[in-house]
Design a protein around this motif. Structure first.
Motif, PDB file in Angstrom:
ATOM      1  N   ASP A 798      -5.361 -23.381  -0.597  1.00 25.82           N
ATOM      2  CA  ASP A 798      -4.544 -24.303  -1.377  1.00 25.82           C
ATOM      3  C   ASP A 798      -3.093 -23.852  -1.415  1.00 25.82           C
ATOM      4  OD1 ASP A 798      -4.462 -22.202  -3.190  1.00 25.82           O
ATOM      5  OD2 ASP A 798      -6.054 -23.036  -4.437  1.00 25.82           O
ATOM      6  N   TRP A 799      -2.237 -24.729  -1.937  1.00 30.80           N
ATOM      7  CA  TRP A 799      -0.810 -24.442  -1.937  1.00 30.80           C
ATOM      8  C   TRP A 799      -0.446 -23.235  -2.807  1.00 30.80           C
ATOM      9  CZ3 TRP A 799       3.276 -24.311   0.644  1.00 30.80           C
ATOM     10  CH2 TRP A 799       4.506 -24.048   0.029  1.00 30.80           C
ATOM     11  N   PRO A 800      -1.020 -23.050  -4.006  1.00 30.33           N
ATOM     12  CA  PRO A 800      -0.655 -21.848  -4.769  1.00 30.33           C
ATOM     13  C   PRO A 800      -0.888 -20.560  -3.989  1.00 30.33           C
ATOM     14  CG  PRO A 800      -1.790 -23.398  -6.184  1.00 30.33           C
ATOM     15  CD  PRO A 800      -1.875 -23.964  -4.793  1.00 30.33           C
ATOM     16  N   LYS A 801      -1.997 -20.495  -3.218  1.00 32.94           N
ATOM     17  CA  LYS A 801      -2.229 -19.294  -2.403  1.00 32.94           C
ATOM     18  C   LYS A 801      -1.178 -19.190  -1.306  1.00 32.94           C
ATOM     19  CE  LYS A 801      -7.191 -18.280  -2.852  1.00 32.94           C
ATOM     20  NZ  LYS A 801      -7.739 -19.398  -3.593  1.00 32.94           N
ATOM     21  N   ARG A 802      -0.819 -20.327  -0.696  1.00 23.53           N
ATOM     22  CA  ARG A 802       0.186 -20.298   0.376  1.00 23.53           C
ATOM     23  C   ARG A 802       1.547 -19.846  -0.156  1.00 23.53           C
ATOM     24  NH1 ARG A 802      -1.057 -25.068   4.780  1.00 23.53           N
ATOM     25  NH2 ARG A 802      -3.314 -25.046   4.588  1.00 23.53           N
ATOM     26  N   LEU A 803       1.903 -20.342  -1.333  1.00 18.41           N
ATOM     27  CA  LEU A 803       3.175 -19.919  -1.925  1.00 18.41           C
ATOM     28  C   LEU A 803       3.138 -18.431  -2.260  1.00 18.41           C
ATOM     29  CD1 LEU A 803       5.965 -20.631  -2.978  1.00 18.41           C
ATOM     30  CD2 LEU A 803       4.920 -21.316  -5.145  1.00 18.41           C
ATOM     31  N   LYS A 804       2.003 -17.963  -2.747  1.00 20.60           N
ATOM     32  CA  LYS A 804       1.836 -16.536  -3.045  1.00 20.60           C
ATOM     33  C   LYS A 804       1.980 -15.707  -1.769  1.00 20.60           C
ATOM     34  CE  LYS A 804      -1.616 -13.335  -4.966  1.00 20.60           C
ATOM     35  NZ  LYS A 804      -2.962 -13.231  -5.568  1.00 20.60           N
ATOM     36  N   ILE A 805       1.388 -16.188  -0.678  1.00 18.39           N
ATOM     37  CA  ILE A 805       1.477 -15.485   0.602  1.00 18.39           C
ATOM     38  C   ILE A 805       2.922 -15.449   1.087  1.00 18.39           C
ATOM     39  CG2 ILE A 805       0.852 -15.650   3.052  1.00 18.39           C
ATOM     40  CD1 ILE A 805      -1.877 -16.795   2.053  1.00 18.39           C
ATOM     41  N   ALA A 806       3.610 -16.602   1.030  1.00 18.01           N
ATOM     42  CA  ALA A 806       5.005 -16.670   1.479  1.00 18.01           C
ATOM     43  C   ALA A 806       5.878 -15.721   0.670  1.00 18.01           C
ATOM     44  CB  ALA A 806       5.520 -18.103   1.363  1.00 18.01           C
ATOM     45  N   THR A 807       5.670 -15.685  -0.641  1.00 20.81           N
ATOM     46  CA  THR A 807       6.471 -14.810  -1.493  1.00 20.81           C
ATOM     47  C   THR A 807       6.199 -13.346  -1.158  1.00 20.81           C
ATOM     48  OG1 THR A 807       6.367 -16.482  -3.245  1.00 20.81           O
ATOM     49  CG2 THR A 807       7.033 -14.258  -3.877  1.00 20.81           C
ATOM     50  N   GLY A 808       4.940 -13.016  -0.906  1.00 25.15           N
ATOM     51  CA  GLY A 808       4.604 -11.638  -0.546  1.00 25.15           C
ATOM     52  C   GLY A 808       5.259 -11.199   0.754  1.00 25.15           C
ATOM     53  N   ILE A 809       5.213 -12.084   1.774  1.00 30.06           N
ATOM     54  CA  ILE A 809       5.867 -11.759   3.050  1.00 30.06           C
ATOM     55  C   ILE A 809       7.352 -11.525   2.825  1.00 30.06           C
ATOM     56  CG2 ILE A 809       6.384 -12.576   5.378  1.00 30.06           C
ATOM     57  CD1 ILE A 809       3.871 -14.375   5.131  1.00 30.06           C
ATOM     58  N   ALA A 810       7.970 -12.431   2.059  1.00 30.63           N
ATOM     59  CA  ALA A 810       9.414 -12.320   1.806  1.00 30.63           C
ATOM     60  C   ALA A 810       9.750 -11.015   1.091  1.00 30.63           C
ATOM     61  CB  ALA A 810       9.881 -13.521   0.987  1.00 30.63           C
ATOM     62  N   GLN A 811       8.916 -10.618   0.128  1.00 33.91           N
ATOM     63  CA  GLN A 811       9.174  -9.379  -0.600  1.00 33.91           C
ATOM     64  C   GLN A 811       9.044  -8.163   0.310  1.00 33.91           C
ATOM     65  OE1 GLN A 811       7.710 -10.822  -5.066  1.00 33.91           O
ATOM     66  NE2 GLN A 811       6.290  -9.795  -3.724  1.00 33.91           N
ATOM     67  N   GLY A 812       8.059  -8.183   1.206  1.00 35.73           N
ATOM     68  CA  GLY A 812       7.913  -7.074   2.139  1.00 35.73           C
ATOM     69  C   GLY A 812       9.103  -6.947   3.067  1.00 35.73           C
ATOM     70  N   LEU A 813       9.552  -8.078   3.629  1.00 34.22           N
ATOM     71  CA  LEU A 813      10.701  -8.061   4.540  1.00 34.22           C
ATOM     72  C   LEU A 813      11.984  -7.704   3.790  1.00 34.22           C
ATOM     73  CD1 LEU A 813       9.926 -11.206   6.717  1.00 34.22           C
ATOM     74  CD2 LEU A 813       9.671  -8.813   7.374  1.00 34.22           C
TER      75      LEU A 813
END
Length: 1013
Positions: A798-813
């Motif tokens: 679902d979208w909440p998981k996708r947004l969580k994933i996107a935010t995590g990638i951004a924080q790592g980078l």
């Protein structure tokens, strides 16, 4: 009359004097206000008139209304320019704002050394310069900021000693120096900061090994104390109990030893206690009065003894983690009645007895991990009473009885692992089809009953082996669209091979051995493009082995033994490492590629088979008893002698070969070198010996990936790079240096590198393993073969998981680009290099292409372009120049994948998803039409549109027009908070797009000619 005249004159004189005083004060106030206005306009000019300060104008004369300022009595007392992408030094004339008490320039890219000219701000109480590119040493005369109450220099490049003079800032309440490069000593003088309430020195990995200064325990007003990852050694001093105000304590990821001080658990204000990843030993103290504790984490220590009964006093606990210790005894029953308990972890201990029956009845449990203990008896009935249980692991115990019926209604459950126990009876019907279930692992129990007609479509691992299930394997197994492992070995299943199993394209492992299955294997098995292991042994299958087995591209282990197969062995079989066709009724010639000694036992007990290799001890093809002819000199004794000589020579040759092989193997094994970056529970031999085909989970251009079981961690991921060729010494040296830098990364969104193992031919990188594997497996909507790492059938996350994933990638980078020194550019950011843990937290992985930028302002030119089509930034292809903006482009592509549901290479060989999205934007297409309909709902359409727009901005052709990863993180955070892109955008990007955000209309109207479109 005279008297009244004199009084009037006197009154008039006083009035006139009062009037002039007021006039003079008004003139002084006006002059001061005008001076401040001029200073502010000079600051704007110094910062080169950035768009985010466009409202700072001469005509907008009342500057106290500007949001970046705080005023007291119409005089500027606070200046806050946070996350504005400032890459200049702080203006030297900033203290011309004479009443400044508050300065916040955090989360920018400010260079240079500590700005000592801030000493001229004589009233300064609050200073935040965190998350900048500041470097050098913190000056010894920082005590000149004598009024300072708040100091945050975290996430910078300051190094050397923490200055002793900080201990003379008597009014200091908050001191934050986390994520820096300090490599000197801890000053005892910090213990003199009697008003200090927060002290954060965490993640200073360069600090030398040192014990906690005893003087610091005198900080009686300290509430928050964070020192995780600071190379602390020795025991925690008993005097820590003198920190009577302490509320949060985190000293994890150090090398502390000894026992937990009793005084620590007498602190009644303590709410969070984290001491995991140390070497603490001894028993947990019985005396516990820290009644406000909400979280305790003592994971990975050497604690012994029982869990104290006094833990029952900690009724506010939300998390209790005591895993990977040597605790024994039973769990105190009162712990199960904590009203706020969500996370309970005691795995890898020696705990025993029955589980308290009230677990889950009084609190909303989310994680319950009790595996690898000695628990017995039944499970608590109400583990999922509130319907929020996500993870349940109880494997490797001695639990028994039937499963609670309430688990059948636990639709929230994602992980269910109870293998290797004594459970019996039927599994609750609802549990088979739980809508979020990923791992269903109940092997090695005594379960009975039949499989239901429908199973959960989300299951990835379906393991029910070594039980007493019976009946047919139903057609409902076709619903397992995402199953990777299907293990039903050692049961009582009967009936024919279910055709529906042959349609599961994501299967890597299919085990049906030791059942009562019959019939033939279907020939239509072309969907098994990812199948690695197939075991159908010890059943009653008959007929021919289908030739289509030869078309399975990655099959490496095949066991069809102890059945009734007949006919010839298929002439074309995959390249197999393990093959067993013994005890069947096969006939004909054994294929030449398998007619070697390595497969000598693979064809036993098949009387109709023959071979051309006499060393296999099988019937030789096209031979019979020798015919005597006239004049023949051959005699039976001669033939026997020749055969004996032949076998003697063959035996001698075999022994020599085995001896040479053993010596070579020993030499190779001894040549492996291990470089450890964490405390390990395994050796290089544990890893090397497990690099078998059976453990392969992926293949790529830079190596093969294995999943290897280890004792304490469950599994680790191992990437094998370079095989069977000598490494260039300079390349090997460079690789070791790079791995060393990457090993120091500590971030929740970057996969943890545990160690590096190497020899002359190969490099092995050992990482933390994450069950949910890579993001590409969850996004791809079609099946395609790409070796072992092939995509799976579409599973809607679902979208909440996708947004969580996107935010995590951004924080790592963001951490790599802005908080590492020198910065790290990944260069190969893509969905297959993003790993997901069980909570769908994103972990950036695979740094095989990563490069460090020696100077942040310089671009590094690479000799060749590497990366993956669809993710490569256009300037990288044209110039091979590397900057952080290369990763920003790739991240933008992932955002487009997450929002549209399309792949990065969407289009033909000459176009990509980024080009497709840009083309639609230029044509004015309604953004909603481009979004993934599988996840788009009325409640999330604005968030999805905002993320899509950020993806467009990140993939603009001009690198300078792309946002930084800091800005991307902020946009995504605000997106998750419910703000639209336009409502809470940041920095220079406020002026880039004009977004028309009506309720049902989302489009772009670009007005900036430099935006790249």
């Amino acid at each position: 009359m005279k008297k009244s005249s004199k009084s009037f004159v006197k009154f008039s004189s006083y009035s006139l004097l009062f009037f002039f005083l007021i006039l003079n004060h008004a003139k002084s106030y006006s002059d001061m206000y005008n001076e401040e206005h001029i200073v502010l306009m000079n600051i704007k000019q110094y910062l080169q008139n950035p768009p985010y300060l466009s409202h700072w104008t001469l005509s907008n004369s009342y500057h106290c209304s500007w949001p970046e300022l705080n005023c007291t009595n119409d005089s500027v007392t606070g200046l806050s320019l946070v996350e504005c992408n400032i890459n200049h030094t702080i203006p030297t004339f900033i203290c011309d704002l004479k009443n400044l008490t508050h300065i916040d320039f955090s989360a920018n890219s400010i260079p240079g050394e500590f700005p000592r000219y801030l000493y001229n701000c004589s009233k300064l109480e609050y200073l935040d310069l965190s998350m900048n590119n500041l470097y050098g040493k913190v000056p010894e005369d920082i005590e000149s900021l004598s009024s300072l109450q708040y100091l945050n220099l975290g996430s910078t490049n300051f190094y050397g000693d923490i200055p002793v003079s900080i201990g003379r800032l008597k009014d200091l309440r908050v001191l934050q120096l986390q994520y820096c490069l300090f490599n000197g000593t801890y000053p005892d003088e910090i213990g003199n900061l009697s008003n200090l309430e927060t002290l954060d020195l965490s993640s200073n990995f360069e600090l030398p090994r040192s014990s906690l200064p005893s003087s610091w325990t005198k900080l009686s007003k300290l509430k928050v104390f964070y020192m995780y990852g600071c190379n602390l050694v020795g025991e925690i001093p008993e005097t820590i109990g003198e920190m009577v105000a302490l509320e949060k304590l985190d000293m994890s990821e150090n090398n502390l030893s000894g026992q937990i001080p009793k005084s620590l658990l007498l602190l009644k204000n303590l709410t969070k206690l984290y001491l995991q990843h140390n070497s603490l030993s001894g028993e947990i103290p019985d005396a516990i009065e820290a009644l406000n504790l909400t979280a305790i984490d003592l994971t990975k220590n050497n604690l012994t003894g029982k869990i104290p009964d006094d833990f029952g006093k900690l009724t506010k606990l939300t998390g209790l983690c005591l895993s990977t210790n040597k605790l024994s005894g039973e769990i105190p029953e009162n712990i199960s009645r904590f009203p706020y308990l969500k996370d309970f972890r005691v795995f890898f201990n020696n705990l025993s007895g029955t589980l308290p029956p009230d677990f889950g009845r009084f609190s909303k449990l989310r994680s319950f991990h009790i595996c690898s203990n000695k628990f017995s008896g039944r499970l608590p009935e109400n583990l999922c009473y509130y319907g929020e249980l996500l993870n349940f692991t109880a494997y490797d115990n001695n639990l028994s009885g039937e499963l609670p019926q309430s688990l059948g209604n636990c639709s929230s459950l994602e992980d269910f692992k109870i293998y290797n126990n004594q459970f019996s009876g039927n599994i609750p019907s609802g549990l088979w089809k739980s809508s979020n279930l990923l791992n269903f692992m109940v092997s090695q129990n005594k379960f009975t009953g039949e499989l239901p007609d429908r199973l959960s479509s989300t299951i990835s691992r379906f393991e029910i082996s070594y039980n007493q299930f019976s009946g047919r394997i139903p057609a409902g197994v076709s619903s397992l669209k995402n199953v990777v492992v299907f293990n039903a070995s050692k049961n009582f299943f009967n009936g024919s091979f279910p055709q529906e199993l042959a349609t599961l394209s994501t299967l890597t492992t299919l085990l049906l051995d030791q059942n009562h299955l019959t019939g033939s294997i279907p020939s239509d098995i072309i969907a098994w493009k990812s199948l690695v292991t197939l075991n159908l042994s010890e059943n009653q299958f008959f007929g021919q082995i289908p030739d289509t087995i030869g078309n399975l591209p990655v099959l490496s282990q095949l066991d069809l033994s102890k059945n009734q197969f007949s006919g010839k062995i298929p002439s074309k079989l995959p390249i197999l490492t393990n093959l067993n066709l013994s005890s069947n009724r096969l006939t004909g010639r054994i294929p030449s590629e398998f007619g070697i000694s390595a497969f000598a036992s693979s064809f036993l007990d098949n009387p109709g088979l023959c071979t051309d290799n006499p060393a296999l001890n099988l019937t030789l093809c096209n031979t019979g008893p020798p015919r005597r002819t006239e004049g023949s000199s051959w005699s039976l004794p001669l033939i026997v002698s020749l055969i004996a000589v032949f076998f003697g020579l063959a035996l001698l040759a075999s022994l020599l070969i085995i001896r040479l092989f053993r010596k070579r193997k020993q030499r190779l094994d001894n040549s492996w070198k291990l470089i450890s970056f964490q405390r390990l529970s395994f050796t290089e031999s544990n890893i090397v010996s497990s690099l078998t085909e059976h453990n392969i989970i992926g293949r790529g251009g830079y190596g093969t990936v294995y999943r290897v079981p280890v004792d304490d961690l469950g599994y680790v991921g191992v990437k094998k790079i370079w095989n069977n060729r000598k490494l260039d010494k300079r390349l090997e040296s460079s690789f070791h240096a790079e791995v060393k830098i990457l090993s120091n990364i500590r971030h929740n969104n970057i996969v943890k590198l545990l160690c590096c193992i190497s020899n002359q031919d190969s490099m092995l990188l050992v990482y933390e393993y994450h069950e949910n594997r890579s993001l590409d497996r969850w996004l791809c909507k079609k099946s395609k073969s790409s070796g072992m790492s092939g995509s799976v059938h579409h599973v809607v996350i679902d979208w909440p998981k996708r947004l969580k994933i996107a935010t995590g990638i951004a924080q790592g980078l963001c951490y790599m680009h802005h908080d590492c020194s020198p910065p790290i550019v990944h260069r190969d950011v893509k969905t297959s290099n993003i790993l997901l843990d069980v909570q769908f937290n994103a972990k950036v992985a695979d740094f095989g292409l990563a490069r460090m930028l020696i100077k942040p302002e310089e671009l590094e030119t690479m000799s060749n372009v590497v990366g993956s089509f669809g993710y490569i930034a256009p300037e990288y292809i044209k110039t091979t120049r590397v900057s952080e903006k290369v990763d920003v482009f790739s991240f933008g592509v992932i955002l487009l994948e997450l929002t549209t549901g399309k792949e990065a290479n969407y289009g033909d060989e000459h176009s990509s998803l980024a080009e497709w999205a840009l083309r639609h934007v230029q044509l004015g297409t309604d953004i909603e039409e481009l979004l993934d309909k599988d996840v788009m709902e009325l409640s999330n359409v604005d968030e999805m549109c905002s993320a899509f727009k950020l993806g467009i901005m990140c993939t603009t052709t001009k690198p300078a027009s792309r946002p930084s990863m800091k800005e991307a993180v902020q946009i995504l955070h605000r997106c998750g908070e419910g703000f639209t892109f336009r409502e809470r955008s940041v920095g220079k990007y406020d002026a880039v797009p004009l977004l028309k955000n009506s309720k049902r209309q989302h489009s772009f109207d670009f007005v900036d000619s430099d935006s790249g479109y």
